[in-house]
Scaffold this active site. Sequence first.
Site, mmCIF file in Angstrom:
data_model
loop_
_atom_site.group_PDB
_atom_site.id
_atom_site.type_symbol
_atom_site.label_atom_id
_atom_site.label_comp_id
_atom_site.label_asym_id
_atom_site.label_seq_id
_atom_site.Cartn_x
_atom_site.Cartn_y
_atom_site.Cartn_z
ATOM 1 N N ASP A 139 -7.099 8.687 19.159
ATOM 2 C CA ASP A 139 -5.994 8.573 20.107
ATOM 3 C C ASP A 139 -4.701 8.964 19.418
ATOM 4 O OD1 ASP A 139 -4.887 8.132 22.593
ATOM 5 O OD2 ASP A 139 -4.813 5.954 22.413
ATOM 6 N N GLY A 140 -3.742 9.374 20.235
ATOM 7 C CA GLY A 140 -2.399 9.683 19.770
ATOM 8 C C GLY A 140 -1.407 8.865 20.565
ATOM 9 N N GLU A 168 -2.564 13.645 19.331
ATOM 10 C CA GLU A 168 -3.957 13.636 19.801
ATOM 11 C C GLU A 168 -4.793 14.606 18.961
ATOM 12 O OE1 GLU A 168 -5.358 11.666 22.039
ATOM 13 O OE2 GLU A 168 -3.747 10.954 23.335
ATOM 14 N N ASP A 177 -9.359 10.363 24.757
ATOM 15 C CA ASP A 177 -8.821 10.202 26.110
ATOM 16 C C ASP A 177 -7.895 11.361 26.484
ATOM 17 O OD1 ASP A 177 -6.485 9.625 24.720
ATOM 18 O OD2 ASP A 177 -6.397 7.525 25.341
ATOM 19 N N HIS A 181 -6.652 3.425 28.068
ATOM 20 C CA HIS A 181 -6.069 2.168 28.538
ATOM 21 C C HIS A 181 -6.883 1.564 29.681
ATOM 22 C CE1 HIS A 181 -2.793 3.450 26.012
ATOM 23 N NE2 HIS A 181 -2.751 4.579 26.682
ATOM 24 N N ASP A 202 -6.158 3.395 19.964
ATOM 25 C CA ASP A 202 -4.786 3.299 20.461
ATOM 26 C C ASP A 202 -3.953 2.388 19.558
ATOM 27 O OD1 ASP A 202 -2.706 3.655 22.620
ATOM 28 O OD2 ASP A 202 -2.980 1.488 22.746
#
Length: 149
Positions: free
Chosen positions: A9-10, A47, A69, A125, A135
């Site tokens: 994740d970023g 990302e 994501d 999320h 995250d």
Amino acid sequence: MNHIEIYTDGACKGNPGPGGWGALLKSGGTEKELFGGELGTTNNRMELMAVIQALQALKRPCQVTLHADSQYVLKGITEWLAGWKAKGWKTAAKQPVKNVDLWQQLDEVVSTSGHKIDWRWVRGHNGDPGNERADGLANRGVEQALAQR
């Protein structure tokens, strides 16, 4: 080949702004957490960096299930990359590809590492434990970048 589950994740506080990337690598009962950050960056760059750093952390060819994501990363690597390369790193609209430096780095890692990668999208999320941990790591990367000001 070892099987590795990777969640990436970023995160970015402002876009552009300070950002972070995070990756969770899981194999058998072993887990490894990676994260980092930069002050002036974008969410898409973070990302991409998460995926690059996670794959570079693997020391030998692996069977990888990579969960992200980011539709930008997943569509880029599975759908758009071949066309960009064929057009000299230009988009269908003949514009330069954004983040070309990171796309070239990711392309190099994927094409030379020997990894067999199954690219999977996960809704961000939304309670997926691996994505939530990635995250959190990305947000630690933002904090790390801010601390280095």
